[in-house]
Write a protein that holds these residues in place. Structure first.
Motif, PDB file in Angstrom:
ATOM      1  N   GLN A 157       0.834  -1.210   0.000  1.00  0.00           N
ATOM      2  CA  GLN A 157       0.000   0.000   0.000  1.00  0.00           C
ATOM      3  C   GLN A 157       0.865   1.255   0.000  1.00  0.00           C
ATOM      4  OE1 GLN A 157      -3.336   0.093  -0.184  1.00  0.00           O
ATOM      5  NE2 GLN A 157      -3.458   2.302  -0.039  1.00  0.00           N
ATOM      6  N   TYR A 201       3.950   1.578  -1.168  1.00  0.00           N
ATOM      7  CA  TYR A 201       4.569   1.709  -2.484  1.00  0.00           C
ATOM      8  C   TYR A 201       3.573   2.238  -3.508  1.00  0.00           C
ATOM      9  CZ  TYR A 201       8.636  -0.845  -0.789  1.00  0.00           C
ATOM     10  OH  TYR A 201       9.746  -1.234  -0.092  1.00  0.00           O
ATOM     11  N   ASP A 202       2.341   1.771  -3.428  1.00  0.00           N
ATOM     12  CA  ASP A 202       1.310   2.253  -4.349  1.00  0.00           C
ATOM     13  C   ASP A 202       1.038   3.743  -4.139  1.00  0.00           C
ATOM     14  OD1 ASP A 202       1.064  -0.269  -5.429  1.00  0.00           O
ATOM     15  OD2 ASP A 202      -0.763  -0.776  -4.293  1.00  0.00           O
ATOM     16  N   ASP A 203       0.928   4.157  -2.876  1.00  0.00           N
ATOM     17  CA  ASP A 203       0.698   5.574  -2.573  1.00  0.00           C
ATOM     18  C   ASP A 203       1.855   6.436  -3.062  1.00  0.00           C
ATOM     19  OD1 ASP A 203      -1.723   4.982  -1.400  1.00  0.00           O
ATOM     20  OD2 ASP A 203      -0.917   4.965   0.650  1.00  0.00           O
TER      21      ASP A 203
END
Length: 97
Positions: free
Chosen positions: A4, A6-8
């Motif tokens: 999460q 890394y995605d943000d």
């Protein structure tokens, strides 16, 4: 770090990159100066809106007081003469030391 996070981080970097590309396309070499001018314009618009709202409130207060005949405390205005205060009683004794 989790997936999460890394995605943000990836989404934020993409949005920053898109904003920089958009600013470069729209404003060219003076994009920093233009963004400052835009922020200053937004502040000035905010001040103007606040002044208009304040003037509207003052105007409404004036109209409601003068035209409608209401006092600011909710009681109706009956006379423009101030009421006379009662005189003090002569039987009040003065204090002695």
């Amino acid at each position: 770090m989790t997936a999460q996070d890394y995605d943000d981080q990836l989404l934020e970097s993409v949005s920053v990159r898109r904003r920089r590309l958009r600013d470069a396309l729209l404003f060219g070499a003076q994009r920093q100066r233009r963004s400052l001018d835009e922020r200053l314009g937004k502040v000035l618009v905010g001040v103007v809106i606040a002044a208009v709202v304040c003037a509207g409130c003052v105007g409404w207060s004036f109209v409601s007081h003068r035209v409608i005949g209401k006092s600011p405390y909710g009681a109706s205005v009956t006379s423009s003469r101030p009421s006379e205060s009662p005189s003090p009683s002569p039987s009040v004794a003065s204090s002695t030391r």
